[in-house]
Design an enzyme around this catalytic site. Structure first.
Site, PDB file in Angstrom:
ATOM      1  N   ARG A 162      -6.634 -16.564   8.220  1.00  0.00           N
ATOM      2  CA  ARG A 162      -6.249 -15.780   9.300  1.00  0.00           C
ATOM      3  C   ARG A 162      -7.019 -15.614  10.313  1.00  0.00           C
ATOM      4  NH1 ARG A 162      -1.372 -17.080   7.893  1.00  0.00           N
ATOM      5  NH2 ARG A 162       0.588 -15.687   8.229  1.00  0.00           N
ATOM      6  N   SER A 236       3.942 -10.833  12.530  1.00  0.00           N
ATOM      7  CA  SER A 236       2.983 -10.449  11.988  1.00  0.00           C
ATOM      8  C   SER A 236       1.883  -9.020  12.634  1.00  0.00           C
ATOM      9  CB  SER A 236       1.811 -10.267  10.539  1.00  0.00           C
ATOM     10  OG  SER A 236       3.078 -10.991   9.320  1.00  0.00           O
ATOM     11  N   GLU A 332      -3.644  -7.835  13.166  1.00  0.00           N
ATOM     12  CA  GLU A 332      -3.860  -9.106  12.852  1.00  0.00           C
ATOM     13  C   GLU A 332      -3.879  -9.659  14.355  1.00  0.00           C
ATOM     14  OE1 GLU A 332      -0.669 -11.977  10.923  1.00  0.00           O
ATOM     15  OE2 GLU A 332      -0.982 -12.907  12.794  1.00  0.00           O
TER      16      GLU A 332
END
Ligand code: FAD
Ligand code: EPU
Length: 336
Positions: A162, A236, A332
């Site tokens: 990520r 998420s 995130e």
């Protein structure tokens, strides 16, 4: 190219947060982007794709530059690979389907991820054992200060879990215009992750194809993740954090059910959703801000939540997980 004023961003972010942008502009190529920048000097900028990994916490007092760079092109091929270039403004899932229809294999595990092609290298999108970096060849990006186009190879992008240089070191400096992927002509499937095998069995699949894996991934995702068209969310909200092997062993003593998977460097990646659930947040709702009832890692907007309410909830969760497990969560989602 037209610069609009005081535009609601509600239709442009999957959380469905109703904030306004002082200035808003759609551009379809580098020239239009350069023109928009020239016409809005000394103005804060926000590059927007599909708005599926962004949380607006207040009105945006600058210019939102909405990427609409289109086009998909086969640029070269050899006996093993095809090299396919896609405009940053192409929808990611439609692009994946386009490649699968042509039997270009590789992106099937990344089916149904919302958003656009241009954002896919930003956080090196990943799902079901695959990351964009595995099929990335190069990208072209516009430098906002130098007003020139640069090419980035896979090594230039600093991809991680990520992560990429565009999300950290070079944040806010480049606008990705297009991405070229190197896809397989001879398939090499990856069905080892999570519930893919189980889903394929349930589907009664015998001869494996990339299209069938794509369908299995779509089924799994639909059963787990809320559809932003129904409930606002950005997938998420936090990353899955990694801890040392020793820390993981210590956690296991207090919490035998703790979920973790070994990284290549020996550290352990923990399931943040499990920790958040253990803290009692799963299904929590305050006003219209909440923690999804089937996936605790996903924060949701049931309708009229503000970005600040969702951010404040994320802060409470983050502190709670730190206190209970001694593990720091990292967001995130990009907070604006
Ligand atoms: P945006 O939200 O518009 O932008 C994200 C960030 O990238 C922002 O900082 C923005 O400024 C920047 N940006 C966007 N386009 C450009 C550009 N052209 N040049 C420079 N900067 C740019 N992600 C995963 O990795 N795996 C998943 O499995 C996954 N599942 C999801 C499921 C759901 C239901 C949702 C809502 C989201 C999910 N996501 C997942 C997150 C999201 O889909 C991805 O991060 C996606 O790549 C974001 O694309 P976007 O176009 O919507 O980006
Ligand atoms: N879990 C719980 N409770 C929950 C949620 C999850 O106990 O409320 C447990 C699950 O039972 C499972 C483990 O945690 O054992 C992992 O859950 P899941 O397989 O649903 O995946 P995840 O780690 O929560 C990650 C990605 C997703 C990606 C999936 C599939 C991150 C931050 N998230 O989720 O990506 O789609 O794996 O590969 O890495 C995103 O980035 O937005 C995203 C959705």
């Amino acid at each position: 190219m037209q610069i609009l004023q005081d535009i609601s961003l509600k239709p442009f972010n999957t959380f469905g947060i109703d904030v306004a942008a002082k200035l808003f502009c759609k551009y379809k190529d580098a020239d239009e982007l350069a023109e928009a920048i020239a016409n809005s000097p000394n103005t804060e900028r926000c590059i927007l794709g599909g708005g599926s990994n962004i949380l607006f916490t207040k009105n945006f007092d600058g210019i939102v530059l909405k990427n609409e760079v289109k086009g998909v092109e086969l640029i070269k091929e050899d006996h093993q690979y095809v090299y396919v270039k896609a405009g940053a403004g192409e929808n990611w899932h439609q692009f994946v389907l386009y490649t699968l229809q042509r039997n270009w294999q590789g992106l099937e595990n990344l089916s149904l991820i919302p958003g656009n092609v241009g954002a896919s290298p930003m956080q090196n999108i990943g799902a079901y054992g695959i990351e964009v970096k595995d099929f990335f060849y190069e990208l072209e990006a516009f430098h906002l200060e130098e007003k020139k186009i640069f090419t980035f190879s896979v090594n230039d992008c600093g991809f991680g879990y990520r992560e990429s240089v565009f999300k950290n070191k070079l944040k806010g400096r480049f606008v990705i215009l297009n991405v070229t992927f190197r896809l397989n002509k001879v398939p090499k499937f990856n069905t080892s992750y999570g519930a893919i095998e189980e889903e394929l069995q349930q589907m009664g699949v015998t001869g494996l194809t990339a299209q069938k894996i794509s369908l299995a991934v779509i089924n799994i995702r639909r059963s787990k993740l809320p559809d932003p068209a129904t409930i606002g969310n950005a997938g998420s909200f936090f990353k899955n954090p990694s801890v040392s092997f020793e820390k993981f062993e210590a956690m296991k003593k207090s919490y035998p059910a703790v979920i973790g998977h070994k990284n290549a460097d020996g550290t352990i990646k923990l399931a943040a959703g499990w920790m958040i659930e253990q803290c009692g947040w799963k299904g929590f709702r305050r006003g219209d801000a909440g923690c999804h009832s089937q996936q605790a890692l996903v924060l949701v907007n049931y309708g009229k939540a503000t970005g600040k309410e969702i951010y404040d909830l994320s802060e409470e969760i983050l502190q709670n997980v730190q206190k209970k497990f001694g593990v720091a969560l990292e967001r995130e989602v990009n907070i604006i």
